[in-house]
Write an enzyme that holds these catalytic residues in place. Structure first.
Site, PDB file in Angstrom:
ATOM      1  N   SER A  45       0.842  -1.200   0.000  1.00 29.00           N
ATOM      2  CA  SER A  45       0.000   0.000   0.000  1.00 29.00           C
ATOM      3  C   SER A  45       0.876   1.249   0.000  1.00 29.00           C
ATOM      4  O   SER A  45       0.372   2.360  -0.139  1.00 29.00           O
ATOM      5  CB  SER A  45      -0.944  -0.008   1.206  1.00 29.00           C
ATOM      6  OG  SER A  45      -0.224  -0.259   2.399  1.00 29.00           O
ATOM      7  N   ASP A  83       5.580  -6.979   2.362  1.00 28.42           N
ATOM      8  CA  ASP A  83       4.694  -7.508   1.320  1.00 28.42           C
ATOM      9  C   ASP A  83       5.460  -7.899   0.063  1.00 28.42           C
ATOM     10  O   ASP A  83       6.329  -7.155  -0.384  1.00 28.42           O
ATOM     11  CB  ASP A  83       3.728  -6.388   0.897  1.00 28.42           C
ATOM     12  CG  ASP A  83       2.283  -6.758   1.062  1.00 28.42           C
ATOM     13  OD1 ASP A  83       1.979  -7.946   1.242  1.00 28.42           O
ATOM     14  OD2 ASP A  83       1.452  -5.828   1.032  1.00 28.42           O
ATOM     15  N   LYS A 111       4.775 -11.398   3.329  1.00 25.51           N
ATOM     16  CA  LYS A 111       3.333 -11.640   3.180  1.00 25.51           C
ATOM     17  C   LYS A 111       3.014 -11.736   1.692  1.00 25.51           C
ATOM     18  O   LYS A 111       3.595 -11.005   0.889  1.00 25.51           O
ATOM     19  CB  LYS A 111       2.527 -10.503   3.812  1.00 25.51           C
ATOM     20  CG  LYS A 111       1.020 -10.661   3.601  1.00 25.51           C
ATOM     21  CD  LYS A 111       0.224  -9.650   4.356  1.00 25.51           C
ATOM     22  CE  LYS A 111       0.017  -8.352   3.619  1.00 25.51           C
ATOM     23  NZ  LYS A 111      -0.578  -8.455   2.254  1.00 25.51           N
ATOM     24  N   GLU A 113      -0.408 -12.263  -1.161  1.00 19.06           N
ATOM     25  CA  GLU A 113      -1.859 -12.257  -1.341  1.00 19.06           C
ATOM     26  C   GLU A 113      -2.325 -13.461  -2.138  1.00 19.06           C
ATOM     27  O   GLU A 113      -1.632 -13.905  -3.053  1.00 19.06           O
ATOM     28  CB  GLU A 113      -2.284 -10.998  -2.108  1.00 19.06           C
ATOM     29  CG  GLU A 113      -2.078  -9.723  -1.352  1.00 19.06           C
ATOM     30  CD  GLU A 113      -2.623  -8.502  -2.092  1.00 19.06           C
ATOM     31  OE1 GLU A 113      -3.299  -8.663  -3.140  1.00 19.06           O
ATOM     32  OE2 GLU A 113      -2.376  -7.387  -1.609  1.00 19.06           O
ATOM     33  N   GLU A 178      -8.792  -9.733   5.123  1.00 22.32           N
ATOM     34  CA  GLU A 178      -9.166  -8.359   4.746  1.00 22.32           C
ATOM     35  C   GLU A 178     -10.581  -8.306   4.211  1.00 22.32           C
ATOM     36  O   GLU A 178     -10.948  -9.048   3.297  1.00 22.32           O
ATOM     37  CB  GLU A 178      -8.179  -7.815   3.693  1.00 22.32           C
ATOM     38  CG  GLU A 178      -8.533  -6.386   3.272  1.00 22.32           C
ATOM     39  CD  GLU A 178      -7.436  -5.635   2.527  1.00 22.32           C
ATOM     40  OE1 GLU A 178      -6.338  -6.197   2.345  1.00 22.32           O
ATOM     41  OE2 GLU A 178      -7.696  -4.478   2.149  1.00 22.32           O
TER      42      GLU A 178
HETATM   43  O1  KIV Z   1      -0.398  -3.398   1.928  1.00 20.87           O
HETATM   44  C1  KIV Z   1      -1.235  -3.285   2.843  1.00 20.87           C
HETATM   45  O2  KIV Z   1      -1.441  -2.198   3.393  1.00 20.87           O
HETATM   46  C2  KIV Z   1      -1.990  -4.472   3.236  1.00 20.87           C
HETATM   47  C3  KIV Z   1      -3.084  -4.383   4.262  1.00 20.87           C
HETATM   48  C4  KIV Z   1      -3.556  -5.714   4.659  1.00 20.87           C
HETATM   49  C5  KIV Z   1      -2.794  -3.623   5.473  1.00 20.87           C
HETATM   50  O3  KIV Z   1      -1.706  -5.514   2.739  1.00 20.87           O
END
Ligand code: KIV
Length: 276
Positions: A45, A83, A111, A113, A178
């Site tokens: 983000s 991420d 992390k 997705e 989420e």
């Molecule tokens: O990148 C991000 O902000 C997210 C959210 C779950 C907080 O992946």
């Protein structure tokens, strides 16, 4: 004390809520760490919140590594999560290479997705001993920035619960939920041994994550978030006051100024004269 996955799992067992915030820069990382936030999270983000991108798919590995390194310098105790940007985890080989780059930059875990389709990637990362956080429900890299709530129908609820179980069985050590209905998030939280971290997923997850900009009041108010500060207003006010004071000569004043001793100044002035 440096927080690790074992510490976060113990918090779940003790039913102590896990605190998570996104973070994109060094000064904010210092403040989050000092405040005792459990997981400082460099989210993709960063693209829409800091870099002015239209959506998450524009974020690159270079962007993430740049911000991760800045945040790393400010974190002493928190668990540092980062991420995987869009397509960086497209296949297992690429995911392992990129995750190792993040670990070499100081991340504690990565992390990614996605639901069932990401089970083989989570397995591959886990086999390499890499802490991996899954992320289901609204996935900005897949669904775009406009978020709708997931888990309102039987089919969707079942799919979410099955994905969560499969990702945990594949070795995920954490999972972000989420924009998932509170009831389905609670079922997943009660079913899994690993901690669930909710965003717009109700009250019963093991932890909560919000985007730092949303709690500071940068950008529009959102239903799932809470503003604890009015950053945009306060920052705009500060910028306007600065502009006004420079324009009308009330900044800087003597207190903001350094001086050369008078005898040295006289010498400079004499020297200047002699050069003409
Ligand atoms: O990148 C991000 O902000 C997210 C959210 C779950 C907080 O992946």
């Amino acid at each position: 004390m440096k927080k690790d996955i074992a510490y976060l799992h113990t918090k779940k067992q003790k039913r102590q809520p896990i605190t998570v915030l996104t973070c994109y820069d060094y000064p904010t990382a210092c403040l989050q760490d000092e405040a005792g936030i459990d997981i400082v999270f460099v989210g993709d983000s960063v693209g829409t919140n800091v870099l002015g991108y239209k959506n998450e798919t524009e974020v690159t590995m270079e962007d993430m590594r740049h911000h991760l390194k800045a945040v790393r310098r400010g974190v002493t105790n928190a668990y540092l999560l980062v991420d995987m940007p869009y397509a960086a985890d497209r296949d297992a080989t690429r995911a392992i290479t990129n995750a190792n780059l993040f670990l070499s930059d100081g991340a504690d875990g990565v992390k990614l997705e996605g639901g069932m389709e990401k089970v083989p990637i989570v397995s591959a990362l886990t086999e390499q001993g890499i802490d991996t956080c899954a992320h289901i429900g609204h996935n900005p890299q897949i669904h775009g920035t406009k978020a709708s709530t997931h888990g309102r129908t039987f089919a969707k609820a079942k799919q979410l619960i099955e994905s969560a179980k499969a990702l945990a069985d594949a070795g995920a050590t954490l999972i972000v939920l989420e924009k998932i209905t509170e009831e389905v998030s609670q079922i997943i939280t009660d079913t899994l041994a690993i901690p669930t971290i909710g965003i717009g997923a109700g009250r019963f997850c093991d932890g909560q994550v919000l985007v730092i900009n949303d709690i500071l009041g940068i950008g529009p108010p959102l239903k799932h978030a809470k503003r604890y500060q009015d950053y945009s207003h306060l920052t705009f006010e500060a910028i306007c006051r600065y502009k006004e004071e420079v324009a009308n000569g009330t900044f800087p004043i003597d207190a903001n100024t350094s001086h050369i001793p008078p005898d040295k100044l006289t010498r400079v002035q004499k020297w200047l004269k002699s050069t003409h």
